[in-house]
Design an enzyme around this catalytic site. Structure first.
Site, PDB file in Angstrom:
ATOM      1  N   SER A  50       3.274  13.944  -1.125  1.00  0.00           N
ATOM      2  CA  SER A  50       3.117  14.000   0.310  1.00  0.00           C
ATOM      3  C   SER A  50       2.899  15.652   0.733  1.00  0.00           C
ATOM      4  CB  SER A  50       4.482  13.395   0.956  1.00  0.00           C
ATOM      5  OG  SER A  50       5.278  14.258   0.786  1.00  0.00           O
ATOM      6  N   ASP A  82      -1.658  12.605  -0.090  1.00  0.00           N
ATOM      7  CA  ASP A  82      -1.127  11.454   0.900  1.00  0.00           C
ATOM      8  C   ASP A  82      -1.037  12.107   2.153  1.00  0.00           C
ATOM      9  OD1 ASP A  82      -0.616   8.683   1.293  1.00  0.00           O
ATOM     10  OD2 ASP A  82       1.526   9.031   0.975  1.00  0.00           O
ATOM     11  N   ASP A 104      -5.898  11.892   7.081  1.00  0.00           N
ATOM     12  CA  ASP A 104      -5.473  10.882   7.758  1.00  0.00           C
ATOM     13  C   ASP A 104      -5.464  11.300   9.405  1.00  0.00           C
ATOM     14  OD1 ASP A 104      -4.035   9.050   9.500  1.00  0.00           O
ATOM     15  OD2 ASP A 104      -1.998   9.207   8.492  1.00  0.00           O
ATOM     16  N   GLU A 134      -8.035   6.620   6.939  1.00  0.00           N
ATOM     17  CA  GLU A 134      -7.193   5.470   7.515  1.00  0.00           C
ATOM     18  C   GLU A 134      -7.737   5.216   8.965  1.00  0.00           C
ATOM     19  OE1 GLU A 134      -3.012   5.830   7.277  1.00  0.00           O
ATOM     20  OE2 GLU A 134      -2.735   4.971   9.454  1.00  0.00           O
ATOM     21  N   GLY A 209       2.455   1.041   2.392  1.00  0.00           N
ATOM     22  CA  GLY A 209       3.644   0.279   2.661  1.00  0.00           C
ATOM     23  C   GLY A 209       3.897  -0.541   1.533  1.00  0.00           C
ATOM     24  N   THR A 211       6.387  -0.532  -0.725  1.00  0.00           N
ATOM     25  CA  THR A 211       7.811  -0.899  -1.363  1.00  0.00           C
ATOM     26  C   THR A 211       8.270  -2.112  -0.307  1.00  0.00           C
ATOM     27  OG1 THR A 211       8.168   1.486  -1.532  1.00  0.00           O
ATOM     28  CG2 THR A 211      10.148   0.038  -1.251  1.00  0.00           C
ATOM     29  N   ASN A 230       0.098   1.878  -2.717  1.00  0.00           N
ATOM     30  CA  ASN A 230       0.898   2.967  -2.472  1.00  0.00           C
ATOM     31  C   ASN A 230       2.380   2.641  -2.650  1.00  0.00           C
ATOM     32  OD1 ASN A 230      -1.292   4.468  -2.105  1.00  0.00           O
ATOM     33  ND2 ASN A 230      -0.906   5.013   0.080  1.00  0.00           N
TER      34      ASN A 230
END
Ligand code: 13P
Length: 283
Positions: A50, A82, A104, A134, A209, A211, A230
């Site tokens: 990140s 990211d 992004d 994105e 997303g 997780t 991811n």
């Protein structure tokens, strides 16, 4: 194997009907845990960083400890930035040795997003670096990017076509209803939208997303063409709860190396579990 960008590993994944896991690492230990998990399964892996994490260490310092891990890896590894919303910072990471970056610009008007993404793609491709883009708004918190429930927006296929044709990106993350962080309640994924975008996208699709999504959801989206998935929150949870667990078990022990080894195993377990899921081995 080697230090790679995302092109070959995502293409192979798409052709092979599996997805490559992209794990948000936060330091040397989590990077090592992730690579060791990938090696154990003989799978390619994307180490994702990140912006906040890169800034915490500094660009050259972070690359300084990641490069040796990647160079000695027995599998293909990409290092990917990211959700960078800052063109200059993205360009600095390209110069700094990242093999892949995500620019992004999803919060910008389409025209500006295209303009910025194009500038990043131009600089990146000169150095053999791949670019992810994105469209739409993925709800939740990732790094310093916050998208509230009411601000979520699915990607518009018409915009996607224009964006993909104009930018020449290498991987595309359309918002389809997944969210960063932990899911609260039912997850509403627009599978038809994902299928539609995949049908015309010249590059592999990315699922953000990861997780908390179910095995069935992963399988369905990978079947529909997700080539990169991811995972960030699950790594952070394993890291923090692993620390808590260890100190609770050993309240009188003050050995950071043993604590590190314990936490590393916890992170490795999470990476192993997800790579198995994405390569559709088992849960
Ligand atoms: P999670 O935090 O939900 O795993 O999402 C990760 C992600 O998409 C990073 O870009």
């Amino acid at each position: 194997m080697s230090y790679v960008n995302m092109e070959k590993i995502l293409k192979n994944a798409r052709q092979g009907g599996y997805a490559v896991g992209a794990f948000n690492i936060v330091n040397e230990m989590t990077a090592k845990a992730s690579v060791e998990a990938a090696e154990a399964l003989n799978a390619p892996i994307i180490l994702q960083t990140s912006v906040k994490t890169v800034k915490q260490f500094g660009i050259s310092e972070m690359m300084g400890f990641l490069k040796p891990i990647v160079k000695n890896a027995a599998v293909d590894v990409a290092i990917h930035l990211d959700h960078s919303t800052d063109v200059d910072f993205t360009l600095a990471c390209i110069e700094g040795g990242w093999s892949s970056v995500m620019y992004d610009g999803s919060k910008l008007p389409l025209k500006d997003n295209i303009q910025n993404t194009k500038a990043v793609v131009e600089a990146a491709h000169k150095k053999g670096v791949t670019v992810e883009g994105e469209l739409g708004a993925i709800v939740g918190v990732e790094d310093d990017i916050v998208v509230k429930e009411g601000e979520s927006a699915l990607a518009d296929p018409k915009d996607c076509k224009v964006y993909l044709e104009a930018t020449g990106i290498d991987a595309f993350a359309p918002a389809i209803g997944t969210a960063h962080g932990l899911y609260k309640g039912e997850v509403k994924i627009d599978y038809d939208l994902f299928k539609k975008i995949e049908s015309f996208s010249p590059c592999p699709l990315v699922l953000h997303g990861g997780t908390g999504l179910s095995t069935d959801t992963f399988k369905r989206l990978i079947d529909l063409g997700a080539a990169k998935v991811n995972i960030s929150t699950a790594i952070k949870i394993a890291y923090c709860s692993g620390m808590g667990e260890y100190t609770k078990m050993h309240p009188d022990q003050n050995d950071p190396l043993k604590l590190d080894a314990f936490v590393k195993d916890k992170v490795k377990e999470v990476v192993l579990k997800h790579i198995k899921l994405f390569t559709l081995l088992e849960c």
